[in-house]
Write an enzyme that holds these catalytic residues in place. Sequence first.
Site, short mmCIF file in Angstrom:
data_model
loop_
_atom_site.label_atom_id
_atom_site.label_comp_id
_atom_site.label_asym_id
_atom_site.label_seq_id
_atom_site.Cartn_x
_atom_site.Cartn_y
_atom_site.Cartn_z
N SER A 15 -0.92 10.93 8.29
CA SER A 15 0.57 10.73 8.24
C SER A 15 1.56 11.49 6.89
CB SER A 15 0.49 9.11 7.21
OG SER A 15 0.26 8.87 6.62
N SER A 24 2.53 14.78 -8.28
CA SER A 24 3.97 14.62 -8.12
C SER A 24 4.52 14.49 -9.56
CB SER A 24 3.46 12.91 -8.06
OG SER A 24 4.67 12.23 -8.36
N TYR A 51 -0.22 5.44 -11.62
CA TYR A 51 -0.37 7.33 -11.01
C TYR A 51 0.22 8.32 -11.43
CZ TYR A 51 1.89 9.72 -6.87
OH TYR A 51 2.30 10.21 -5.99
N LYS A 88 -1.54 12.02 -11.50
CA LYS A 88 -1.06 13.48 -10.37
C LYS A 88 -1.39 14.50 -12.09
CE LYS A 88 -0.70 11.67 -7.02
NZ LYS A 88 -1.48 12.53 -5.78
N THR A 142 8.86 9.56 3.21
CA THR A 142 7.99 9.71 4.36
C THR A 142 7.20 8.18 4.45
OG1 THR A 142 6.73 9.47 2.26
CG2 THR A 142 7.19 11.76 3.64
#
Length: 273
Positions: free
Chosen positions: A17, A132, A145, A149, A180
């Site tokens: 995905s 990111s 997060y 990254k 997304t």
Amino acid sequence: MAQAAASKVVLVTGASSGIGAEVARQFVERGHTVYGTSRRPDAVTRPVPGVHYVRLDNADYQSAIECAAKVGVIDILINNAGESQAGALEDTPMEAIENLFATNVFGPVALTKAVLPGMRERRSGTVVMVGSMLSSFPVAFRSNYAATKSALKAFALATRREVAPYGIRMISVEPGTIATGIGDRRSIHIGDASPYRAEYETLAAATRKNEDAGIDAPTMAGVIVDAALLEHPKPFYAKGNQAGIVFALRRLAPRQLVLDLTARKHGLPRVRI
């Protein structure tokens, strides 16, 4: 810069995905042999035509060795699979933080280690770490997060010189906000009575708005695919969120100003400390 014309064998993680699926699709369209990973290959609901699906669980390092062995020769590795997480640091269990690092950092590193010997022996290969822009522009309630990254970027940039004598290219790519639907799959850690809850909800609402207006997956995937196919790629690429402007600002403006503007972009007012 010239792109390599010969067909390549490409392994794209998280190809069921989002960006991963679109990256895999574009490699197939350009005539390359593409393997895509999923934790459950047989359960991929919308497989990309032409992609061969193999099992990989980023948090299971043995599966990285098995995945690389099953594919065999790998010319290009796109480390894209990962988990999104948000919430207050104080409310996030250490187990959740450890699991996030296992999925977003240690898994991609394990897979990279598994493919490097073959690339080194053939004296050719490309590894792309998909990070990111939160790594370069961290914001409140996304600390864990952003940290994962940032670690990926550091691995890529430091290892770039390490493997360069063997013809291996290491690239770091930072997408900005992308439409997304990843927000629907994000793990959230915020207590019902958390003192941080009101500000977190403000950030969450702004994040949803930003993601709805973000760049589309095909555009971001094109950046990744183009970079991976270059003979002499740059160490770092970024796309989205007016990357050219904001990275220039990051170089020139005081760090606190950049942090304040990033917070404002996510709905949070400046707090003077």
